[in-house]
Scaffold this motif. Sequence first.
Motif, PDB file in Angstrom:
ATOM      1  N   THR A  36       0.816  -1.218   0.000  1.00 19.59           N
ATOM      2  CA  THR A  36       0.000   0.000   0.000  1.00 19.59           C
ATOM      3  C   THR A  36       0.847   1.264   0.000  1.00 19.59           C
ATOM      4  N   VAL A  37       2.120   1.165   0.426  1.00 18.77           N
ATOM      5  CA  VAL A  37       3.029   2.316   0.364  1.00 18.77           C
ATOM      6  C   VAL A  37       4.292   1.845  -0.352  1.00 18.77           C
ATOM      7  N   ALA A  38       4.294   1.973  -1.678  1.00 23.09           N
ATOM      8  CA  ALA A  38       5.438   1.586  -2.493  1.00 23.09           C
ATOM      9  C   ALA A  38       6.011   2.827  -3.157  1.00 23.09           C
ATOM     10  N   LEU A  39       7.326   2.976  -3.085  1.00 26.48           N
ATOM     11  CA  LEU A  39       7.990   4.156  -3.628  1.00 26.48           C
ATOM     12  C   LEU A  39       9.062   3.757  -4.623  1.00 26.48           C
ATOM     13  N   THR A  40       9.232   4.585  -5.653  1.00 21.20           N
ATOM     14  CA  THR A  40      10.334   4.407  -6.575  1.00 21.20           C
ATOM     15  C   THR A  40      11.621   4.908  -5.922  1.00 21.20           C
ATOM     16  N   PRO A  41      12.768   4.320  -6.262  1.00 19.11           N
ATOM     17  CA  PRO A  41      14.028   4.847  -5.721  1.00 19.11           C
ATOM     18  C   PRO A  41      14.478   6.128  -6.390  1.00 19.11           C
ATOM     19  N   GLN A  42      13.861   6.481  -7.536  1.00 27.52           N
ATOM     20  CA  GLN A  42      14.211   7.710  -8.247  1.00 27.52           C
ATOM     21  C   GLN A  42      13.038   8.103  -9.138  1.00 27.52           C
ATOM     22  N   PRO A  43      12.440   9.286  -8.940  1.00 22.69           N
ATOM     23  CA  PRO A  43      11.233   9.650  -9.690  1.00 22.69           C
ATOM     24  C   PRO A  43      11.508  10.250 -11.067  1.00 22.69           C
ATOM     25  N   VAL A  44      12.208   9.489 -11.888  1.00 21.96           N
ATOM     26  CA  VAL A  44      12.389   9.836 -13.294  1.00 21.96           C
ATOM     27  C   VAL A  44      12.679   8.541 -14.037  1.00 21.96           C
ATOM     28  N   CYS A  45      12.452   8.550 -15.344  1.00 20.66           N
ATOM     29  CA  CYS A  45      12.307   7.320 -16.116  1.00 20.66           C
ATOM     30  C   CYS A  45      13.510   6.383 -16.056  1.00 20.66           C
ATOM     31  N   ASP A 240      -2.496 -19.981 -12.613  1.00 25.05           N
ATOM     32  CA  ASP A 240      -2.086 -20.394 -11.271  1.00 25.05           C
ATOM     33  C   ASP A 240      -0.596 -20.677 -11.178  1.00 25.05           C
ATOM     34  N   ASP A 241       0.080 -20.735 -12.325  1.00 23.42           N
ATOM     35  CA  ASP A 241       1.514 -21.020 -12.336  1.00 23.42           C
ATOM     36  C   ASP A 241       2.347 -19.793 -12.697  1.00 23.42           C
ATOM     37  N   THR A 242       1.723 -18.629 -12.705  1.00 20.13           N
ATOM     38  CA  THR A 242       2.410 -17.418 -13.158  1.00 20.13           C
ATOM     39  C   THR A 242       2.322 -16.315 -12.113  1.00 20.13           C
ATOM     40  N   ILE A 243       3.471 -15.772 -11.740  1.00 19.93           N
ATOM     41  CA  ILE A 243       3.526 -14.570 -10.900  1.00 19.93           C
ATOM     42  C   ILE A 243       3.343 -13.361 -11.808  1.00 19.93           C
ATOM     43  N   VAL A 244       2.388 -12.525 -11.505  1.00 26.88           N
ATOM     44  CA  VAL A 244       2.183 -11.272 -12.232  1.00 26.88           C
ATOM     45  C   VAL A 244       2.388 -10.127 -11.250  1.00 26.88           C
ATOM     46  N   ALA A 245       3.321  -9.253 -11.558  1.00 26.78           N
ATOM     47  CA  ALA A 245       3.588  -8.072 -10.737  1.00 26.78           C
ATOM     48  C   ALA A 245       3.229  -6.828 -11.536  1.00 26.78           C
ATOM     49  N   TYR A 246       2.573  -5.874 -10.895  1.00 23.36           N
ATOM     50  CA  TYR A 246       2.138  -4.635 -11.559  1.00 23.36           C
ATOM     51  C   TYR A 246       2.699  -3.459 -10.778  1.00 23.36           C
ATOM     52  N   THR A 247       3.425  -2.567 -11.465  1.00 20.96           N
ATOM     53  CA  THR A 247       3.924  -1.368 -10.810  1.00 20.96           C
ATOM     54  C   THR A 247       4.233  -0.313 -11.868  1.00 20.96           C
ATOM     55  N   SER A 248       4.825   0.809 -11.443  1.00 15.77           N
ATOM     56  CA  SER A 248       5.145   1.914 -12.341  1.00 15.77           C
ATOM     57  C   SER A 248       6.514   2.475 -11.991  1.00 15.77           C
ATOM     58  N   ASP A 249       7.076   3.280 -12.903  1.00 12.17           N
ATOM     59  CA  ASP A 249       8.408   3.833 -12.634  1.00 12.17           C
ATOM     60  C   ASP A 249       8.353   5.013 -11.669  1.00 12.17           C
ATOM     61  N   HIS A 250       7.298   5.816 -11.749  1.00 15.72           N
ATOM     62  CA  HIS A 250       7.144   6.975 -10.860  1.00 15.72           C
ATOM     63  C   HIS A 250       5.743   7.518 -11.032  1.00 15.72           C
ATOM     64  N   GLY A 251       5.407   8.557 -10.287  1.00 14.63           N
ATOM     65  CA  GLY A 251       4.083   9.146 -10.342  1.00 14.63           C
ATOM     66  C   GLY A 251       4.029  10.385 -11.219  1.00 14.63           C
ATOM     67  N   ASN A 252       3.122  11.309 -10.865  1.00 18.86           N
ATOM     68  CA  ASN A 252       2.868  12.483 -11.698  1.00 18.86           C
ATOM     69  C   ASN A 252       2.258  13.575 -10.818  1.00 18.86           C
ATOM     70  N   HIS A 253       2.938  14.703 -10.722  1.00 20.44           N
ATOM     71  CA  HIS A 253       2.384  15.812  -9.920  1.00 20.44           C
ATOM     72  C   HIS A 253       1.823  16.936 -10.786  1.00 20.44           C
ATOM     73  N   PHE A 254       1.781  16.736 -12.105  1.00 23.97           N
ATOM     74  CA  PHE A 254       1.125  17.666 -13.028  1.00 23.97           C
ATOM     75  C   PHE A 254       1.592  19.117 -12.844  1.00 23.97           C
ATOM     76  N   LYS A 255       2.883  19.311 -12.778  1.00 23.59           N
ATOM     77  CA  LYS A 255       3.495  20.646 -12.739  1.00 23.59           C
ATOM     78  C   LYS A 255       3.068  21.464 -11.518  1.00 23.59           C
ATOM     79  N   THR A 256       2.802  20.787 -10.418  1.00 20.17           N
ATOM     80  CA  THR A 256       2.461  21.502  -9.199  1.00 20.17           C
ATOM     81  C   THR A 256       3.681  21.733  -8.302  1.00 20.17           C
TER      82      THR A 256
END
Length: 456
Positions: A36-45, A240-256
Motif C-alpha cells: 500500500t506504500v510503495a515508492l520508486t528509488p528515483q522519480p524519473v524514467c 495459477d503457475d504465473t507470478i504477475v507483478a504490476y507497478t510503475s516507474d514513478h508518479g505524476n504531480h502535473f506541474k504543481t
Amino acid sequence: MRPNVIVVFTDQQRWDTVGPLTPNLDRMARHGTQATVALTPQPVCAPARAALQTGRYPTTTGVYRNGRVLPPEERTLAHHFGAAGYATGYIGKWHLADTEPVPEERRGGYRSWLAANALEHTSDAYRTIVYDEANEPVLLPGYRSDALVDAAVRFVADHAGEPFYLFLSFLEPHHQNEVDDYPAPDGYEQRYQGTWMPPDLAALGGTAHQHMGGYLGQVKRLDEGLGRLLDALRSMDLLDDTIVAYTSDHGNHFKTRNGEYKRSCHDASLRVPLALRGPGFDGGGAISRPVSTLDLPPTLLEAAGLPVPAEMQGRSFLPLVRDPRGAPWPEEVFFQVSESEVGRGIRTSRWKYYAVAEDAHPWDDPAAPAYREQALYDLDHDPYELVNLAGYGSHAGVAAGLRDRLVRRILEAEGTTPVIEPARARAGREQAMPDPEVRLNGPEPVRYGHQPRTTS
C-alpha cells in the motif's frame, strides 16, 4: 516446477489511481498481495528502470539521470532468469540505451525483443512502432497499450510449454511529449474529465485540470489490458503457475511541484501502485510498511526459487508477505532525486524527510558531499504534503532524528557520509497544518487513495 513471471510496468502512474477505476488491478491486489506504500528509488524514467532491472540504486549503476546507458556489465533480471533456463522477453519502452533501435548488447540480456528505447518518440496513440530482435521496425495495430498487450499474449502463447519471464513496459499513462497531451482511446477522456481530482492537485493547481480526463482514460484502458492478459493466462491454464507483478516507474504531480511532471520529493512523484498475484502471493493481503520498487527484483527471484545476488541493494519483501507485522524490515525507504536538483530523502509510515545539495549541478552531479534539509512532512496529518514543516522549531527534534537516519541510508546505498545542514529557521506558525476542508476534500477513500466511482 518454477513459476512463470510477468512484470506489467506502466509509466508515470500515480499511486491513487487504483480502485473502482481499475477493477482488474484492484481484484488482483485484493486476492494477491498489495504494497500500500510503495515508492520508486528515483522519480524519473531511466534511473527508475535501471533500478527495477538490477535491484541496485541509480547512483550504483551510473544511470542516475535520463540519457545514461545501462552498463553492459550490469546483471539484470533477464540475465538471472535466463541463466535458470527461462525464456526471457521484453515488450515496449526500454529507455536504457542511447540509440534507436537498441543494439543487442544494450538490451540487458533479454532474448526475445519487441521494443523501442524511447517509445514516446517512435509512436503515438494509434501508431505503435517497435523493433524486433533483428532491429527491423514492426507496426503493431490498435491503440498503443492494447497493441503491447496483444504482443504479450503472443509471447505467452509461444512460450507456454517452458518457463518464461516477460517484462511488459507501457508508455501510458505518460504524456505524448511533442504535444504535451495524454491521448486516451476515443471517448475515454470525455468519460473521466471533471470526475475527480486528487486533493494535492486540487489545492495546488498545475495542469491537471486540462489533462486528468485523458490521464484517467489511459489508466482505465491499461486496466482493461491487464484483464485481457490475465484472461489469456487463464485460457492457457497458466494463471495459477504465473507470478504477475504490476507497478510503475514513478508518479505524476502535473506541474504543481516544479515545471514538469515528476522529479520531486513528494508522494505524487514517488509513490506508485504495486500489486502481485500468483505462487507465493495469493492471499497475502496488504503490506502496509513502506517498500521500494528496488525490492521487487530480489522478491521475484526468491519467489521463483532462484538465488538473490549479493550485489542487489534491494531486499526481498517475501518475509512481509508471510508475516506482515513480525518480519524484520527497515522503517524507512530511501530515495534519490536528480535532474531538477540533487536530492536525497527517506519516507517512513509517518514522515517524509528530504535534503538538497544546493551547490550541485542537477544534471552533471550524481551526488554531493553536502546537503541542506529542505522538506519535512507529517504524513499522518498532512498526507498530500501541503505544509512543509522544515525549519520550524517545534519539529527540530523530529528533523534531527530523521537527518541521522538519512545519513546512514546514504552511507549504506552510496558508500559516503555527507554533511546535512538543518533547514534555515522559519518564524510564524510553528505547527501549521493544512485546512481540513482542502486536505479532506474528495470522495470516500479506497484501497490506494481517492478514486472516482464509475459504472463503466
